[in-house]
Enzyme design. Sequence first.
Site, PDB file in Angstrom:
ATOM      1  N   HIS A 136       0.710  -1.174   0.004  1.00 39.25           N
ATOM      2  CA  HIS A 136       0.213   0.028  -0.002  1.00 39.25           C
ATOM      3  C   HIS A 136       1.061   1.191  -0.059  1.00 39.25           C
ATOM      4  CE1 HIS A 136       1.072  -0.355   4.232  1.00 39.25           C
ATOM      5  NE2 HIS A 136       0.349   0.926   4.358  1.00 39.25           N
ATOM      6  N   HIS A 146       1.678   4.059   1.843  1.00 39.88           N
ATOM      7  CA  HIS A 146       2.257   4.682   3.026  1.00 39.88           C
ATOM      8  C   HIS A 146       3.600   4.762   2.665  1.00 39.88           C
ATOM      9  CE1 HIS A 146      -1.397   4.408   6.144  1.00 39.88           C
ATOM     10  NE2 HIS A 146      -1.068   5.531   5.835  1.00 39.88           N
ATOM     11  N   ASP A 199       6.114   4.470   4.711  1.00 38.32           N
ATOM     12  CA  ASP A 199       7.230   3.603   5.161  1.00 38.32           C
ATOM     13  C   ASP A 199       7.273   2.208   4.298  1.00 38.32           C
ATOM     14  OD1 ASP A 199       4.419   3.299   6.168  1.00 38.32           O
ATOM     15  OD2 ASP A 199       4.853   2.269   7.878  1.00 38.32           O
ATOM     16  N   HIS A 200       6.204   2.177   3.382  1.00 38.94           N
ATOM     17  CA  HIS A 200       6.242   0.908   2.449  1.00 38.94           C
ATOM     18  C   HIS A 200       6.682   1.209   0.984  1.00 38.94           C
ATOM     19  CE1 HIS A 200       3.790  -1.547   5.532  1.00 38.94           C
ATOM     20  NE2 HIS A 200       3.744  -0.355   5.974  1.00 38.94           N
ATOM     21  N   HIS A 242      -7.232  -1.075   6.107  1.00 44.94           N
ATOM     22  CA  HIS A 242      -5.965  -0.077   6.677  1.00 44.94           C
ATOM     23  C   HIS A 242      -6.515   1.664   6.332  1.00 44.94           C
ATOM     24  CE1 HIS A 242      -2.304   0.884   8.037  1.00 44.94           C
ATOM     25  NE2 HIS A 242      -1.754   1.388   6.775  1.00 44.94           N
ATOM     26  N   ASP A 291       0.100  -3.599   6.032  1.00 44.84           N
ATOM     27  CA  ASP A 291      -0.481  -3.203   7.293  1.00 44.84           C
ATOM     28  C   ASP A 291      -1.961  -3.081   7.104  1.00 44.84           C
ATOM     29  OD1 ASP A 291       1.809  -1.888   7.772  1.00 44.84           O
ATOM     30  OD2 ASP A 291       1.549   0.183   7.643  1.00 44.84           O
ATOM     31  N   HIS A 299       7.238  -5.196  11.145  1.00 45.42           N
ATOM     32  CA  HIS A 299       6.458  -4.020  11.435  1.00 45.42           C
ATOM     33  C   HIS A 299       6.024  -3.716  12.805  1.00 45.42           C
ATOM     34  CE1 HIS A 299       3.361  -0.610  10.429  1.00 45.42           C
ATOM     35  NE2 HIS A 299       3.985  -0.726   9.114  1.00 45.42           N
TER      36      HIS A 299
HETATM   37 ZN   LIG Z   1       3.358   0.619   7.798  1.00 44.48          ZN
HETATM   38 ZN   LIG Z   2       0.088   1.741   6.373  1.00 42.83          ZN
END
Ligand SMILES: [Zn+2]
Ligand SMILES: [Zn+2]
Length: 298
Positions: free
Chosen positions: A85, A87, A89-90, A175, A198, A263
């Site tokens: 997804h 975000h 951090d990904h 999410h 996530d 995570h």
């Molecule tokens: Zn994340």
């Molecule tokens: Zn996320």
Amino acid sequence: MDRRAFLAALSSAALVPLGQTRPPASRLILLGTAGGPTPKATRSGPSQIVVVGDRGYVVDCGDGVARQMMIAGVFRTMRHVFITHHHSDHNADYGTLLLLAWGDRLKTPIDTWGPPPLEKMTKQFLEMSAPDISVRIRDEGRPPLAPLIHPHEIHRAGAVMKDDLVTVTCTVVPHPLVPIALAYRFDCPDRSIVFSGDTAPSDALVALAKGADVLVHEALYVPGAPGEPGSPLRKHIMDSHTPVEDAGRIATRAGVRTLVLSHLVPSETPKVTDEQWLAAARTTFSGQIVVGRDLLEL
Ligand SMILES: [Zn+2]
Ligand SMILES: [Zn+2]
């Protein structure tokens, strides 16, 4: 070859009928195990790689993914990249990973997979990187990068891709407020591995992970959750993620053999020990539990 590897090779060789070749065993390497958008001193951003034979399938591109792959010795195996997804951090190092692989010696196609707008993001990253790319094409004789990258947008649960080694399927997980967040399942020749991405606790994920060997699940240690109780940040965390006890429940319901916690939130401060993570997951899951750490291979 050390003794353990020798014995493993011996026992696996004994099971292969004469004249047949054993399909390659899969490797799962946790490249980054921190959750959340801020850089961490002791863990990289969320990412993992499944390697089957000499072919690598990257799942998520958190901060530092290229360097982690280099340290793990799998940088040049990359053939597919999957994003769960959008975000940061990904996906923060999604384009960077492709660009650095090309700067290394990439000459062969890479397929990338993920929710929309993956195609637009890929195109715009390549446009942003044009000053570097055009110079290296002229200066170093590199092939153009854009024709090597093939983004594929995933809009719904179901089949993603299949090659001679691996079948990849996905489901949509909750999410909020992300429009489409995906969990992926890799059925490899020797075992099946599921990545939750996530997600809040998800029945769809239980269905995807049914009978899998390994479930890599995000994990939240609620007593250490970020944000003050009642704050918007705490509400987002609680609505969007899975307490570690629920990750154990999902592993139990899916009947997986091994639960890998990754995570991790919090991942540094306040400090949650491996024993605390394990004890919390153990309340709801009786199979093997692994607390993720960067570069751990399973
Ligand atoms: Zn994340
Ligand atoms: Zn996320």
